[in-house]
Design an enzyme around this catalytic site. Sequence first.
Site, PDB file in Angstrom:
ATOM      1  N   THR A 161       3.841 -12.845   7.419  1.00  0.00           N
ATOM      2  CA  THR A 161       4.963 -13.721   7.050  1.00  0.00           C
ATOM      3  C   THR A 161       5.328 -14.666   8.177  1.00  0.00           C
ATOM      4  OG1 THR A 161       5.818 -12.119   5.490  1.00  0.00           O
ATOM      5  CG2 THR A 161       7.409 -13.676   6.349  1.00  0.00           C
TER       6      THR A 161
ATOM      7  N   TYR B  62       6.938 -16.961  -1.112  1.00  0.00           N
ATOM      8  CA  TYR B  62       6.169 -17.653  -0.080  1.00  0.00           C
ATOM      9  C   TYR B  62       4.784 -17.027  -0.029  1.00  0.00           C
ATOM     10  CZ  TYR B  62       6.810 -13.505   2.754  1.00  0.00           C
ATOM     11  OH  TYR B  62       6.780 -12.218   3.200  1.00  0.00           O
TER      12      TYR B  62
ATOM     13  N   SER C  30      -0.578  -8.514   5.832  1.00  0.00           N
ATOM     14  CA  SER C  30      -1.022  -7.262   6.468  1.00  0.00           C
ATOM     15  C   SER C  30      -1.199  -6.112   5.481  1.00  0.00           C
ATOM     16  CB  SER C  30      -0.098  -6.869   7.623  1.00  0.00           C
ATOM     17  OG  SER C  30       1.088  -6.296   7.152  1.00  0.00           O
ATOM     18  N   GLN C  31      -0.852  -6.336   4.214  1.00  0.00           N
ATOM     19  CA  GLN C  31      -1.213  -5.327   3.199  1.00  0.00           C
ATOM     20  C   GLN C  31      -2.730  -5.197   3.095  1.00  0.00           C
ATOM     21  OE1 GLN C  31       0.314  -8.169   2.624  1.00  0.00           O
ATOM     22  NE2 GLN C  31      -0.498  -9.260   0.850  1.00  0.00           N
TER      23      GLN C  31
ATOM     24  N   THR D 207       4.442  -7.694   8.859  1.00  0.00           N
ATOM     25  CA  THR D 207       5.283  -6.537   9.192  1.00  0.00           C
ATOM     26  C   THR D 207       4.938  -5.285   8.372  1.00  0.00           C
ATOM     27  OG1 THR D 207       6.964  -7.206   7.590  1.00  0.00           O
ATOM     28  CG2 THR D 207       7.228  -8.008   9.857  1.00  0.00           C
ATOM     29  N   ASP D 208       4.247  -5.488   7.236  1.00  0.00           N
ATOM     30  CA  ASP D 208       4.041  -4.345   6.331  1.00  0.00           C
ATOM     31  C   ASP D 208       3.257  -3.197   6.972  1.00  0.00           C
ATOM     32  OD1 ASP D 208       5.430  -5.726   4.444  1.00  0.00           O
ATOM     33  OD2 ASP D 208       3.710  -6.248   3.199  1.00  0.00           O
TER      34      ASP D 208
ATOM     35  N   LYS E 196       8.892   0.500   9.784  1.00  0.00           N
ATOM     36  CA  LYS E 196       9.562  -0.502   8.953  1.00  0.00           C
ATOM     37  C   LYS E 196      10.365   0.252   7.908  1.00  0.00           C
ATOM     38  CE  LYS E 196       8.843  -4.574   6.060  1.00  0.00           C
ATOM     39  NZ  LYS E 196       7.934  -5.595   5.544  1.00  0.00           N
TER      40      LYS E 196
ATOM     41  N   GLU F 108       8.098  26.193   7.174  1.00  0.00           N
ATOM     42  CA  GLU F 108       8.078  26.909   5.888  1.00  0.00           C
ATOM     43  C   GLU F 108       6.649  27.224   5.454  1.00  0.00           C
ATOM     44  OE1 GLU F 108      10.856  25.508   2.660  1.00  0.00           O
ATOM     45  OE2 GLU F 108      11.387  24.083   4.231  1.00  0.00           O
TER      46      GLU F 108
HETATM   47  C1  SIN Z   1       2.699  -8.959   5.667  1.00  0.00           C
HETATM   48  O1  SIN Z   1       2.868  -7.844   6.103  1.00  0.00           O
HETATM   49  O2  SIN Z   1       1.727  -9.661   5.959  1.00  0.00           O
HETATM   50  C2  SIN Z   1       3.690  -9.560   4.713  1.00  0.00           C
HETATM   51  C3  SIN Z   1       5.082  -9.171   5.029  1.00  0.00           C
HETATM   52  C4  SIN Z   1       5.554  -9.572   6.372  1.00  0.00           C
HETATM   53  O3  SIN Z   1       4.853 -10.042   7.241  1.00  0.00           O
HETATM   54  O4  SIN Z   1       6.781  -9.386   6.579  1.00  0.00           O
END
Ligand code: SIN
Length: 334
Positions: free
Chosen positions: A20, A33, A66-67, A99-100, A172, A291
Amino acid sequence: METEKQKKRVQIYVIATGGTIAGTAESSADTAYCAGQLGLDALLATVPEVKQLADIRGEQLCSIGSQDMDETIWLQLARRVNTLLADDNCDGILITHGTDTMEETAYFLNLTVHSDKPVILVGAMRSSSAISADGPANLYNGIVALADPESRGRGVMCCMNTKLIDAKDVVKRHTTDLATFEGDGCLGYVYGNRAFYNRRVTFMHTLYSEFDVSTIDRLPRVGIVYGYAGCSAIPFDAFVREGYDGIIIAGVGDGNIHRNIFPSAVKAASDGIIVVRSSRCCTGPTCLNGEVDDNRYHFVASQNLNPQKARVLLMLALTKTHDWQQIQQFFMEY
Ligand code: SIN
């Protein structure tokens, strides 16, 4: 005496991977986006101020959301980072990343980069064209931290929303919030043109890590199975049938395993597949012999690692051994 002018400038290398932070939208008010659109030069042009902090060079490793991050890119990235850091003309590396899956890439590098020079990942929750985009500030702060001599020897970190969080802890927590990245207490933060640190990491990483991917082309296969009320053994059994080397169970609570899956897990462990108990809970450890009697079933407890990071450690651990007790020891130390 050396004058300010003669002092060697800090040399920072940027590796861009997409996300992103490099995303663009049709209009600044759009929530829709497309990630990974800006190339490295355009990305750096969003914060010309970084030129005052350091000499910046860089490259585009990939342009993905990043997925779509995978083990092939991780191996490439780790090797590239090690090569760059071995050069006296590189003082630290900034990786721009979605961020993913940032936490997984950060932890992978934490275990496979062998240097005390700083490596920092930054991303953004808002695309580069959004009103109040957070990418430029994260990028700037990341470079501030890299240029600060106090950042050496702390392992790989993420710098998001002014926080410096170590790769093992960082997670995250929120799908869209700007303050989504947290750890079990941050290592520090960036304010102005300085990094301020509150604590050191006590787990093994970077220079002290025994995992070496310099000659590895493929990582062992490890899958994750999610636990829920009334869950089915179908995903677990499918991984076994496909010949996976290890399976992480994202169990409930303290890594507890539903009775529908338990017999498959016991059989897999007795057949030599490494079964790691982790937890779908956001925080807290999955404790050895809580457990569940791990010693009896030869399960491994993930301790402080969430399922996605337990998978990273297990893949690397399996490059060295298939002994569950030795692997449990890795989970205690890393
Ligand atoms: C990604 O992880 O590429 C999409 C989401 C992000 O960067 O926040």
